[in-house]
Design a protein around this motif. Structure first.
Motif, mmCIF file in Angstrom:
data_model
loop_
_atom_site.group_PDB
_atom_site.id
_atom_site.type_symbol
_atom_site.label_atom_id
_atom_site.label_comp_id
_atom_site.label_asym_id
_atom_site.label_seq_id
_atom_site.Cartn_x
_atom_site.Cartn_y
_atom_site.Cartn_z
ATOM 1 N N ALA A 162 16.208 14.250 1.673
ATOM 2 C CA ALA A 162 17.410 13.760 2.958
ATOM 3 C C ALA A 162 17.070 13.805 3.732
ATOM 4 O O ALA A 162 17.370 13.187 5.093
ATOM 5 C CB ALA A 162 18.180 13.573 2.359
ATOM 6 N N LEU A 163 16.766 15.303 3.619
ATOM 7 C CA LEU A 163 16.724 16.065 5.335
ATOM 8 C C LEU A 163 14.999 16.372 5.633
ATOM 9 O O LEU A 163 14.597 16.515 6.930
ATOM 10 C CB LEU A 163 16.814 17.305 4.490
ATOM 11 N N GLY A 164 13.950 15.682 5.029
ATOM 12 C CA GLY A 164 12.739 15.070 6.109
ATOM 13 C C GLY A 164 11.726 16.547 5.418
ATOM 14 O O GLY A 164 12.434 17.236 5.236
ATOM 15 N N GLY A 165 10.455 15.800 5.968
ATOM 16 C CA GLY A 165 9.435 16.863 5.174
ATOM 17 C C GLY A 165 8.987 16.178 4.100
ATOM 18 O O GLY A 165 7.750 16.536 3.701
ATOM 19 N N MET A 166 9.343 15.981 3.008
ATOM 20 C CA MET A 166 9.322 15.278 2.201
ATOM 21 C C MET A 166 9.774 13.830 1.441
ATOM 22 O O MET A 166 9.937 13.530 2.497
ATOM 23 C CB MET A 166 10.270 16.579 0.886
ATOM 24 N N THR A 167 8.635 13.583 0.307
ATOM 25 C CA THR A 167 8.516 12.100 -0.150
ATOM 26 C C THR A 167 9.090 12.671 -1.278
ATOM 27 O O THR A 167 9.446 13.331 -2.046
ATOM 28 C CB THR A 167 6.922 11.506 0.262
ATOM 29 N N PRO A 168 9.627 11.559 -2.151
ATOM 30 C CA PRO A 168 10.390 10.997 -3.882
ATOM 31 C C PRO A 168 8.837 11.759 -4.699
ATOM 32 O O PRO A 168 9.619 12.269 -5.138
ATOM 33 C CB PRO A 168 10.399 9.682 -3.551
ATOM 34 N N GLY A 169 7.157 11.648 -4.062
ATOM 35 C CA GLY A 169 6.434 11.562 -5.107
ATOM 36 C C GLY A 169 6.672 13.434 -5.287
ATOM 37 O O GLY A 169 6.279 13.813 -6.613
ATOM 38 N N HIS A 170 7.007 14.497 -3.829
ATOM 39 C CA HIS A 170 7.122 15.501 -3.944
ATOM 40 C C HIS A 170 8.105 16.077 -5.588
ATOM 41 O O HIS A 170 7.089 16.577 -6.181
ATOM 42 C CB HIS A 170 7.184 16.072 -2.741
ATOM 43 N N VAL A 171 8.765 15.893 -5.883
ATOM 44 C CA VAL A 171 10.069 15.972 -6.289
ATOM 45 C C VAL A 171 9.332 15.136 -7.292
ATOM 46 O O VAL A 171 10.135 16.288 -8.099
ATOM 47 C CB VAL A 171 11.330 14.909 -6.193
#
Length: 377
Positions: A162-171
């Protein structure tokens, strides 16, 4: 009479294929009902949620304070994070993995010998349930209870997206690897609990086994590296002065010149398998980071990505990382095409499978020999 006995074997967990899985399910349901009746389990879950939220808030506040103090980045530094999301994700991921390694043994290390101490294990063993059904049921119940803590921390990992810098794939990848690591620890705990006679002893041994994976592998790798002294053919490296970033293709940070000479180097690839067994290395190396091989100057990366890169450098050895090895310029960043986590996860699964097999042997009845002082019923 024989027909009735055969039907009972299939419904209560006998030797039939259709009865094995329902037998495991019955043990899982019984174990989970006992855990859900415990008020302490809910208290631990609430404390876990509050602590994870507190760590997330402190990380976000720390990022804001650092941005205010530092201002803009220098021209020669490439920030890899456009917001606090990446930092929050990595800190929460490390925190969740640390406490998962502390909680999982407590939920699994007395799964079998706890019933033996309470006098209920023998009652289950005289039923038509097989030793494998009892052991697998205990394992899946402990794993499910431990995954509840992982589910409670999922919202804080999603904040990174949500805060940017990551993608759902990372999670998704991080949650999958965390779940696998928790499962490995639960399997180790259940296997040890079936082997040990007393719950306290099995809990201590399980924590020692987890400490051996998390800390002992680092110590063993460090000591083993000192025994891998070798040589490599390389020439001299001449480093360039760092310049502000400009548009265009990236240039290497150093050039190689002079004749090839034999130089001393640590052959870390010979002991890198020890480092691969570390849970932090397995989780960190499985996350799909962006390719940074074409970037110039210093590249700011997070702690979790640094763990992955350090392990990959150890696996590559001096041939792949030593400056000017064989007269070739080596990249500072090793691409994701050489993963290390399958080796580490495979070794962990082999250890867990060995302990589960030994635990299965100890649950077979009739028992030919029991330790002195072992309670039967």
């Amino acid at each position: 009479m024989s027909h009735t006995t055969e039907n009972r074997q299939h419904t209560v967990g006998g030797t039939g294929a259709g009865g094995y899985v329902p037998g495991v399910r019955d043990v899982v349901v019984l174990e989970l009902k006992q855990r859900l009746r415990s008020r302490g389990w809910y208290i631990m879950l609430a404390i876990w949620f509050v602590l994870t939220g507190l760590v997330t808030w402190l990380t976000w506040a720390s990022w804001n304070a650092s941005q205010t103090a530092q201002g803009e980045f220098p021209a020669y530094v490439q920030p890899s994070q456009s917001g606090p999301g990446s930092m929050i994700f990595e800190v929460v991921l490390a925190f969740v993995l640390l406490f998962a390694l502390l909680v999982a043994p407590a939920l699994s290390a007395n799964a079998v010998n706890g019933d033996r101490a309470g006098g209920t294990l023998a009652i289950v063993q005289v039923t038509l349930l097989q030793p494998g059904q009892i052991l697998w049921g205990k394992f899946f119940a402990a794993w499910a209870a431990a995954l509840a803590f992982l589910v409670a921390s999922t919202p804080f990992l999603v904040i990174g997206v949500a805060l940017g810098g990551m993608t759902p794939g990372h999670v998704l990848v991080a949650l999958l690897m965390l779940a696998l690591e928790v499962g490995v620890v639960c399997a180790i705990g259940v296997g040890i609990s079936a082997l040990a006679g007393r719950p306290l002893f099995s809990i201590v041994v399980t924590y020692l086994a987890v400490a051996g994976l998390a800390v002992g592998t680092l110590i063993a790798f460090g000591l083993g590296t000192g025994l891998t002294q070798g040589t490599i053919m390389a020439n001299q490296a001449q480093y360039r002065a760092y310049e502000p970033l400009v548009n265009g293709p990236a240039e290497p940070e150093y050039t190689c010149s002079g004749p090839l000479q034999e130089q001393s180097a640590m052959r870390t690839e010979r002991v890198a398998w020890l480092l691969a067994m570390n849970p932090y290395v397995v989780v960190a190396d499985a996350i799909p980071y962006p390719d940074r091989t074409g970037q110039q100057g210093f590249t700011s990366v997070g702690a979790i990505e640094n763990i992955s890169q350090g392990a990959r450098y150890a696996m590559a050895g001096p041939e792949g990382t030593y400056p000017c090895a064989n007269g070739e310029v080596k990249p500072r960043y090793l691409a994701q095409s050489t993963p290390l986590w399958p080796l580490g996860l495979g070794l962990q699964l082999m250890l867990a499978a060995l302990l589960m097999w030994l635990g299965w042997r100890s649950l077979r009845t009739p028992a030919h020999r029991l330790a002195r002082g072992t309670r039967i019923a």
